[in-house]
Design a protein around this motif. Structure first.
Motif, PDB file in Angstrom:
ATOM      1  N   TRP A 114       0.786  -1.232   0.000  1.00 20.59           N
ATOM      2  CA  TRP A 114       0.000   0.000   0.000  1.00 20.59           C
ATOM      3  C   TRP A 114       0.821   1.287   0.000  1.00 20.59           C
ATOM      4  O   TRP A 114       0.421   2.258  -0.664  1.00 20.59           O
ATOM      5  CB  TRP A 114      -1.002   0.008   1.154  1.00 20.59           C
ATOM      6  CG  TRP A 114      -2.248  -0.749   0.790  1.00 20.59           C
ATOM      7  CD1 TRP A 114      -2.624  -1.964   1.244  1.00 20.59           C
ATOM      8  CD2 TRP A 114      -3.248  -0.344  -0.138  1.00 20.59           C
ATOM      9  NE1 TRP A 114      -3.802  -2.347   0.654  1.00 20.59           N
ATOM     10  CE2 TRP A 114      -4.205  -1.365  -0.199  1.00 20.59           C
ATOM     11  CE3 TRP A 114      -3.425   0.781  -0.935  1.00 20.59           C
ATOM     12  CZ2 TRP A 114      -5.326  -1.296  -1.013  1.00 20.59           C
ATOM     13  CZ3 TRP A 114      -4.544   0.861  -1.746  1.00 20.59           C
ATOM     14  CH2 TRP A 114      -5.471  -0.175  -1.773  1.00 20.59           C
ATOM     15  N   PRO A 115       1.930   1.383   0.714  1.00 20.69           N
ATOM     16  CA  PRO A 115       2.679   2.648   0.689  1.00 20.69           C
ATOM     17  C   PRO A 115       3.158   3.061  -0.709  1.00 20.69           C
ATOM     18  O   PRO A 115       3.400   4.236  -0.964  1.00 20.69           O
ATOM     19  CB  PRO A 115       3.873   2.377   1.609  1.00 20.69           C
ATOM     20  CG  PRO A 115       3.381   1.334   2.549  1.00 20.69           C
ATOM     21  CD  PRO A 115       2.484   0.450   1.698  1.00 20.69           C
ATOM     22  N   ALA A 175      -6.011   5.013  -2.223  1.00 24.99           N
ATOM     23  CA  ALA A 175      -4.713   4.674  -1.623  1.00 24.99           C
ATOM     24  C   ALA A 175      -4.220   5.794  -0.715  1.00 24.99           C
ATOM     25  O   ALA A 175      -3.716   5.525   0.385  1.00 24.99           O
ATOM     26  CB  ALA A 175      -3.683   4.385  -2.716  1.00 24.99           C
ATOM     27  N   ASP A 176      -4.365   7.032  -1.135  1.00 28.04           N
ATOM     28  CA  ASP A 176      -3.915   8.157  -0.308  1.00 28.04           C
ATOM     29  C   ASP A 176      -4.684   8.193   1.009  1.00 28.04           C
ATOM     30  O   ASP A 176      -4.099   8.386   2.076  1.00 28.04           O
ATOM     31  CB  ASP A 176      -4.079   9.485  -1.055  1.00 28.04           C
ATOM     32  CG  ASP A 176      -3.168   9.594  -2.269  1.00 28.04           C
ATOM     33  OD1 ASP A 176      -2.196   8.799  -2.376  1.00 28.04           O
ATOM     34  OD2 ASP A 176      -3.433  10.466  -3.111  1.00 28.04           O
ATOM     35  N   ARG A 177      -5.977   7.983   0.934  1.00 28.76           N
ATOM     36  CA  ARG A 177      -6.800   7.988   2.150  1.00 28.76           C
ATOM     37  C   ARG A 177      -6.461   6.803   3.043  1.00 28.76           C
ATOM     38  O   ARG A 177      -6.308   6.935   4.253  1.00 28.76           O
ATOM     39  CB  ARG A 177      -8.280   7.970   1.764  1.00 28.76           C
ATOM     40  CG  ARG A 177      -9.184   8.063   2.960  1.00 28.76           C
ATOM     41  CD  ARG A 177     -10.624   8.367   2.541  1.00 28.76           C
ATOM     42  NE  ARG A 177     -11.451   8.363   3.720  1.00 28.76           N
ATOM     43  CZ  ARG A 177     -12.354   7.438   4.001  1.00 28.76           C
ATOM     44  NH1 ARG A 177     -12.582   6.467   3.158  1.00 28.76           N
ATOM     45  NH2 ARG A 177     -13.054   7.487   5.108  1.00 28.76           N
ATOM     46  N   GLU A 197       1.318   2.681  -3.427  1.00 31.94           N
ATOM     47  CA  GLU A 197       0.146   3.023  -4.232  1.00 31.94           C
ATOM     48  C   GLU A 197      -0.219   4.494  -4.073  1.00 31.94           C
ATOM     49  O   GLU A 197       0.036   5.098  -3.043  1.00 31.94           O
ATOM     50  CB  GLU A 197      -1.040   2.153  -3.827  1.00 31.94           C
ATOM     51  CG  GLU A 197      -0.826   0.671  -4.029  1.00 31.94           C
ATOM     52  CD  GLU A 197      -0.644   0.281  -5.481  1.00 31.94           C
ATOM     53  OE1 GLU A 197      -1.307   0.885  -6.356  1.00 31.94           O
ATOM     54  OE2 GLU A 197       0.164  -0.621  -5.748  1.00 31.94           O
ATOM     55  N   THR A 198      -0.835   5.049  -5.119  1.00 30.36           N
ATOM     56  CA  THR A 198      -1.315   6.429  -5.076  1.00 30.36           C
ATOM     57  C   THR A 198      -2.731   6.473  -5.647  1.00 30.36           C
ATOM     58  O   THR A 198      -3.221   5.488  -6.191  1.00 30.36           O
ATOM     59  CB  THR A 198      -0.397   7.370  -5.896  1.00 30.36           C
ATOM     60  OG1 THR A 198      -0.358   6.897  -7.240  1.00 30.36           O
ATOM     61  CG2 THR A 198       1.004   7.426  -5.311  1.00 30.36           C
ATOM     62  N   ASP A 201      -6.852   8.412  -5.019  1.00 25.11           N
ATOM     63  CA  ASP A 201      -7.756   8.831  -3.944  1.00 25.11           C
ATOM     64  C   ASP A 201      -7.864   7.787  -2.830  1.00 25.11           C
ATOM     65  O   ASP A 201      -7.666   8.096  -1.663  1.00 25.11           O
ATOM     66  CB  ASP A 201      -9.153   9.135  -4.496  1.00 25.11           C
ATOM     67  CG  ASP A 201      -9.177  10.404  -5.332  1.00 25.11           C
ATOM     68  OD1 ASP A 201      -8.243  11.219  -5.210  1.00 25.11           O
ATOM     69  OD2 ASP A 201     -10.141  10.568  -6.109  1.00 25.11           O
ATOM     70  N   ASN A 204      -3.696   4.997   3.157  1.00 20.33           N
ATOM     71  CA  ASN A 204      -2.357   5.143   3.736  1.00 20.33           C
ATOM     72  C   ASN A 204      -2.330   6.147   4.885  1.00 20.33           C
ATOM     73  O   ASN A 204      -1.517   6.025   5.805  1.00 20.33           O
ATOM     74  CB  ASN A 204      -1.336   5.538   2.661  1.00 20.33           C
ATOM     75  CG  ASN A 204      -0.940   4.365   1.802  1.00 20.33           C
ATOM     76  OD1 ASN A 204      -0.713   3.269   2.290  1.00 20.33           O
ATOM     77  ND2 ASN A 204      -0.852   4.589   0.499  1.00 20.33           N
ATOM     78  N   ALA A 205      -3.203   7.147   4.852  1.00 21.73           N
ATOM     79  CA  ALA A 205      -3.217   8.179   5.888  1.00 21.73           C
ATOM     80  C   ALA A 205      -3.978   7.750   7.146  1.00 21.73           C
ATOM     81  O   ALA A 205      -3.797   8.347   8.207  1.00 21.73           O
ATOM     82  CB  ALA A 205      -3.837   9.466   5.332  1.00 21.73           C
TER      83      ALA A 205
END
Length: 135
Positions: free
Chosen positions: A13-14, A21-23, A16-17, A19, A25-26
């Motif tokens: 997952w880190p 993936a960003d959410r 990946e980018t 919408d 990962n955060a």
């Protein structure tokens, strides 16, 4: 999540980018493990002590919903201790006929259907509330 799921997710997952993936990962991640000593995928935290007590403390906080992805043994322990409010299952249009069961053999886990949604690919999403036995 448990150690195995954490290691699988942290390995992919880190990188990946986008919408989702960003959410994802955060989001804060809580890991139940007695063998891991450090977590590189941030924000992540090792749960300390017994899993049921650690999750009770998390549920008393104001952090919002807690989800279990994968991590069968974690989900089973939380179910055993009545720490699950909702169960979301995906049913795929194919049968394998084997695998590890989510629910304990011979035990009843009372659930109440909240919603059922069919997707265009034939997958059905089922959401249940856990019915806690009254004592």
């Amino acid at each position: 999540m448990g150690r195995t799921t954490y290691e699988i997710f942290a390995g992919s997952w880190p990188k990946e980018t986008g919408d989702f993936a960003d959410r994802f990962n955060a989001l804060p991640k809580y890991v139940a493990s007695t063998s891991l000593k450090a977590l590189d995928w941030k924000p992540s935290e090792l749960l300390k002590g017994a899993l049921p007590q650690a999750v009770r403390q998390l549920k008393q906080g104001s952090g919002g919903n807690i989800y279990v992805h994968g991590s069968l043994s974690v989900a089973q322990e939380l179910l055993r201790h009545n720490l699950v409010d909702r169960v979301r299952l995906l049913s795929y249009p194919g049968a394998v006929g084997q695998g590890k069961p989510l629910f304990p053999s011979g035990e009843q886990v009372p659930l109440e259907l909240i919603s059922a949604t069919q997707f265009s690919n034939g997958v059905v999403s089922l959401e249940y509330s856990a019915v806690v036995a009254k004592s």
